[in-house]
Design an enzyme around this catalytic site. Sequence first.
Site, mmCIF file in Angstrom:
data_model
loop_
_atom_site.group_PDB
_atom_site.id
_atom_site.type_symbol
_atom_site.label_atom_id
_atom_site.label_comp_id
_atom_site.label_asym_id
_atom_site.label_seq_id
_atom_site.Cartn_x
_atom_site.Cartn_y
_atom_site.Cartn_z
ATOM 1 C CG LEU A 92 -1.947 -1.123 1.317
ATOM 2 C CD1 LEU A 92 -2.682 -1.053 2.658
ATOM 3 C CD2 LEU A 92 -2.928 -1.045 0.168
ATOM 4 N N GLY A 103 8.223 5.963 6.828
ATOM 5 C CA GLY A 103 9.575 6.158 7.321
ATOM 6 C C GLY A 103 10.109 4.979 8.104
ATOM 7 C CG PHE A 104 9.061 4.270 11.487
ATOM 8 C CD1 PHE A 104 10.301 4.649 11.964
ATOM 9 C CD2 PHE A 104 7.991 5.117 11.685
ATOM 10 C CE1 PHE A 104 10.472 5.827 12.647
ATOM 11 C CE2 PHE A 104 8.158 6.309 12.372
ATOM 12 C CZ PHE A 104 9.397 6.665 12.846
ATOM 13 N N GLY A 105 8.993 1.610 7.498
ATOM 14 C CA GLY A 105 8.833 0.354 6.796
ATOM 15 C C GLY A 105 7.605 0.351 5.903
ATOM 16 N N PRO A 106 7.445 -0.703 5.080
ATOM 17 C CG PRO A 106 7.715 -2.714 3.939
ATOM 18 C CD PRO A 106 8.393 -1.814 4.933
ATOM 19 C CE LYS A 135 3.009 1.762 10.421
ATOM 20 N NZ LYS A 135 3.074 2.894 11.386
ATOM 21 C CG ASP A 186 5.008 12.489 11.654
ATOM 22 O OD1 ASP A 186 5.336 13.550 11.089
ATOM 23 O OD2 ASP A 186 5.245 11.374 11.175
#
Length: 808
Positions: free
Chosen positions: A498, A502-505, A520, A617
């Site tokens: 999807l 910043g921390f992974g797909p 995630k 964020d």
Amino acid sequence: MGIESESVSFFNLSMFFFFILILLPPQYHCSQVYNITPLQPSAQGDTLVSPSSIFELGFFSPNGSASKYVGIWHKNISPRKVVWVANREKPIAVTGSLASLRISSNGSLELVDGKHNSLWSTTDVTSEVSSSNTSSVAALLLDSGNFIVKDDAWEDGAMWQSFDYPGDTLLPNQPIRYNTKAKKGNILTSWKSESDPSTGIYTVEGGRATEVPAQVIIWINRSTPFWRSGPWDKSKFIGLPDMDDRYLSGFTVEENVEQGTQDFSYELFDTLATYGDISSQGNFKFMYAQNGRNWSFHFETLKNPCEIYGACGPFGVYNSSESPICKCLKGFVPSSDQEWRKGNWTMGCVRQTNLFCERQTDKKSFSLQGKQGYSDDGFWKMTGAKVPDYHQYITSLNTDDINGCMIQCLNNCSCLAYALVNNIGCLVWSKDLIDIVGFSQGGVDLYIRLSRKQLGSIPTSRDIIQEYIGKHDPSELLIYDFDTMLTATDNFSITNKLGQGGFGPVYKGILQDGKEIAVKRLSSSSGQGIEEFKNEMLLISNLQHKNLVRMMGCCIKEDEKLLVYEFMPNKSLDTFLFDPTRRGELDWDRRFNIIQGVARGLLYLHHDSYLKVIHRDLKVSNILLDEKMKPKISDFGLARIVEGTQCIENTQKVVGTRGYMSPEYALGGIFSEKSDDYSFRVLELEIISGKKNNNFFLYEQQLGFLAHAWNLWYEGKGLELVDEVLGDSYSSSEVLKCVHIGLLCVQDNAADRPTMKDIALMLSSEKDGTQPKRPEFTMQNSFSHPQPQNEHTNSPINEATITVIEGR
């Protein structure tokens, strides 16, 4: 008679001082010039200034020494820092004849003494001969600090420039090039001492020949490493986790493998004067002048003498926050207990138990299919590490293939460790592991090869979760089986991906009961990813609201850490708002409902939930849309729980996205609910206009997005902000109300911004807020040109979450 006598006395006194001035040596006369030409040399006492009087070139004596040099410095900033020296190796004797800088007969720039003996010339450092027509040649000092010699008859710009021949100092936009094939370049070289600018023993240059990705190394005599930055990950050097991100954002490293060149440069905000230099003691530091008057310390490579290269020897780890500062890696012991106890750690550590490969007579690579190597060797993970020196880069793997990286290492008997690094990929090591540093924040995961007997028992998923969330009860968490996640996502198929955060797909998945989920997959090479995982675990059982994305559970297996959310069929808001083909699907009613929904979600986080939560964020890509286009705030990995009634905190780790952070947070690390309010205003104005804050620039007026919005509001033209795809189909009163709220939330002083209670009330009623003040911080920091971005790319990549260390 008295008046006449006084006039004569005044005349005599004036003539006296006039003759004294004439009789003074020329070095006591001072004049400014703006170029050097064949008819206008620069003599001692003269200074050459840049067009805007930012830099100045002249003669100087460092620290009262008995020698003079020609150098460049910032004109109005104290203390004076000489950023470039022409005649480093050939000083002018103070007692000697007068010297001057002139254009010679062959068109080169030349420093000569009073007897016209050449002390330095541009032909000394370049083989190019200038122009046969010297009348058109001139030397100029630019506002960048670059000293150039140009010929008006040439079309190729400068014939010579000081930026190509740096000394000990690096200025913004000054490239440092190193040719790995020729093993030479325009490197930085320290002064011999504070009063002697001749070449010292320390140099700053690129890594070793053919080393990819590049890293910066400080060398002693260009042969012995003294300090290194770690590899470049396309945005920063991974061995520098505590460098300020405002500085890092300007780093650029361009590699040309075919030519064997590596170009390194940096740039900063226009409001800052800055420089980096290598000291005569080998410390590479950066200074800045925020107010344009005085230098302030910003960053240095060596905070203490023990941080030098390889301080803890092979297989040793340096950590300044522990005692002793040097320890052996797991599975290793000091090579000399006696020396180790004395604090002499440079001999390093040795392995306690030989690896499977080391116990074999035939040490050729073996296959994992036989399971021999897998059963006898394994890997211990060190988190938050500066990776060792002498890395090797495996380019044949995908950047997120952690298993492939492990297998590549395990199948090679000489491989001692591996790491999968974001934006780089798989790095492996086959030499003794040296210059490893342990960080309390940042760093990457490093996997050390050990005999399986030394690895110990593997904790269960619930054990790991309990470790992460401490005293909190994990019993309410739904823990999924990893095989279930593999099946649901079709082995994390690229077709199910999807997006990339910043921390992974993030992948779409379908459970056996048909329920759709979003998974995630936290990057195992991201230390921040681990922190995000812990944070999400803490918040899962405490936050329940219709405008917040709901987390369904998690999954942990060895290095795999998965977070499972409810699936949002319409993905994130940016996929509509910034896509020219889909923007029209967001009519005004939908946009206004999204603004109101986000406000309600923030109101819950700040005031109505059991825990007071600051998101930190908030941005368009973190607003997800359900099947009815209702907004849900997502990504709480950077959120901070504020205990009790506490509403303001200070952090050493500033996290968020550039362009969305409030001034007190970005510059001082101070955050509160007003930090989220500031981010809300950016999001609100982006929804109204359909334009990205970080991708908008009005060139005619030199204005960024927020400054442009303020000017339109101030001039009574607030409706001009409305997205053109809406035409006239919008409510003028609702638009102006939203713009009004957005500008109230952008106020420099947090106390002047409305709370989410106030915002929610204004959005749902006719209540008006106070008139916004002109936001000076926003106006000053929105003049810089935006970075080129493709509006069709996923916003989570374009609006990458950043981390700034050492918030004040």
